[in-house]
Scaffold this motif. Structure first.
Motif: not given
Length: 423
Positions: A34-43, A45-48, A50-56, A82-86
């Motif tokens: 369960e922790l691994d699933e949360r970790r991967r889901a959080t990662q 979301e974080l990657d998305n 960061l990718a959006e910030s790079n595009k912006l 986005n910076k605050e969220k990331s």
């Protein structure tokens, strides 16, 4: 440490394997997944974000070039959000990863398929026995009486200087101790092991790397000022020589041996089974450590067993080999063989060596990897064995080789000792 990907894909297998250790791991395994699933889901979301910030950032640059400052200002506000969220997501991901690691630290290694079922030492499997038990003269004594008779080890003096479990070796006792160390090292180096001298203190990362922490924290001497631990075995510093190392496949196997004193706080209960040299806080040991290709580690384990057998055969001590059951195995081991010498004077078996394969359990903690022929990084297998622990070997020699004239020195040790008998 067990690999999270393996646990995730083999939950039932892990639970059933750890049941052989008499451990109900279902809850912990489910929490880990369960922790691994949360970790991967959080990662993700974080990657998305960061990718959006790079595009912006790219879009803002193009707008500024086109003179569209108002539109660029709106996007800049979004990048701030986005910076605050990331930042918050990175903190959450780090906290989840730390909790996941702590959970993984509580899970012992999976026993190999040939590990027998059982709850205690009574369930270990005797797989080999050799040597003749000598017939002693009437009035034969245990070693704690012999050492006083011949004035070669002084437990009372060690107790005065330090405390119980810290003996002083004297005269021919000290020379016999040194002879055993040199003999063991010579046997190991002749077999291809590279001798090293290592620190007798290790840091916390090293103790975690080989699995002493957090499992055996209460058994180690700890210097709180510098947060260093006195080593319980040379296995710890020697194996950590390879922490955070990426090897090439051609470098395997790596064979290492070392002599060190060993320090253990656990003292055991009172009685003959812990008297004299049977259990000490400080003792000497010669260790062998191997870093192996996963496909060859069990063949290497068999070779280590044969190596220790050869030493005991040359010492001409009666011994047996036990395959430890799931309930008696160490936390980090996948398969362990214990060697025991028979003490005729005490009429009991004394453990004098453990030889173990840890598979990838230590390597995963250590980040000890090798690059295979396809260029992929793989975890190596680590193995270690006592070759040998001195106190009980010495006790076996003193007791089994005693005669009315004195204690005869095993023939193989005489060139190292410079004498044939303790009288």
């Amino acid at each position: 440490m067990l690999q999270i990907a393996f646990i995730r894909e083999n939950q039932e297998k892990v639970i059933q394997a750890l049941a052989k250790r008499n451990l109900d791991a279902k809850t912990v395994v489910e929490e880990v997944v369960e922790l691994d699933e949360r970790r991967r889901a959080t990662q993700v979301e974080l990657d998305n974000i960061l990718a959006e910030s790079n595009k912006l950032s790219k879009d803002i640059g193009e707008m500024m070039k086109a003179g569209e400052k108002a539109k660029a200002a709106i996007l800049k506000e979004k990048t701030v959000l986005n910076k605050e969220k990331s930042k918050k997501l990175a903190e959450v991901a780090e906290a989840i990863a730390a909790e996941l690691t702590e959970k993984l630290y509580t899970l012992p290694n999976l026993p190999a398929d040939i590990v027998p079922e059982g709850k205690s030492a009574d369930d270990n499997l005797n797989v080999f026995e050799a040597g003749e038990v000598p017939v002693l003269n009437e009035g034969a004594q245990p070693h704690w009486e012999l050492v006083k008779k011949y004035d070669i080890i002084d437990f009372e003096l060690g107790n005065k200087i330090t405390g119980a479990g810290f003996p002083v070796y004297k005269g021919k006792g000290a020379r016999l101790q040194r002879a055993l160390i040199n003999y063991f090292l010579d046997k190991n180096t002749a077999a291809g092991y590279n001798e090293v001298q290592v620190p007798h203190f290790v840091n916390e990362a090293s103790a975690y790397g080989t699995g002493q922490l957090p499992d055996k924290e209460g058994q180690m001497y700890h210097d709180a000022t510098d947060n260093l631990y006195l080593i319980p075995t040379a296995e710890v510093p020697v194996t950590n020589l390879f922490r955070d190392v990426l090897l090439t496949e051609s470098e395997l196997p790596i064979l290492t041996t070392a002599y060190t004193p060993c320090f253990r706080r656990e003292a055991g209960s009172y009685g003959a089974h812990v008297r004299g040299l049977n259990r000490l806080h400080q003792f000497d040991k010669v260790e062998i450590v191997r870093v192996e290709h996963p496909e060859k580690s069990y063949q290497a384990l068999d070779g280590m067993v044969e190596h220790v057998k050869d030493i005991l055969n040359e010492l001409k001590l009666p011994y047996r080999i036990l395959r430890l059951c799931g309930g008696d195995m160490g936390f980090t081991s996948a398969l362990t063989y214990d060697f025991e010498v028979f003490s005729t004077a005490q009429d009991r078996w004394l453990e004098i060596s453990s030889v173990s394969n840890f598979e990838t359990f230590q390597a995963n903690r250590l980040k000890l990897r090798f690059k295979d022929k396809d260029g992929k990084n793989q975890l190596a297998h680590t193995l270690n064995g006592s070759s040998l622990a001195l106190p009980r070997v010495l006790a076996g020699i003193l007791e089994n080789y005693q005669t009315p004239e004195g204690i005869v020195i095993p023939e193989v040790l005489r060139p190292y000792c410079g004498f044939d008998i303790i009288d």
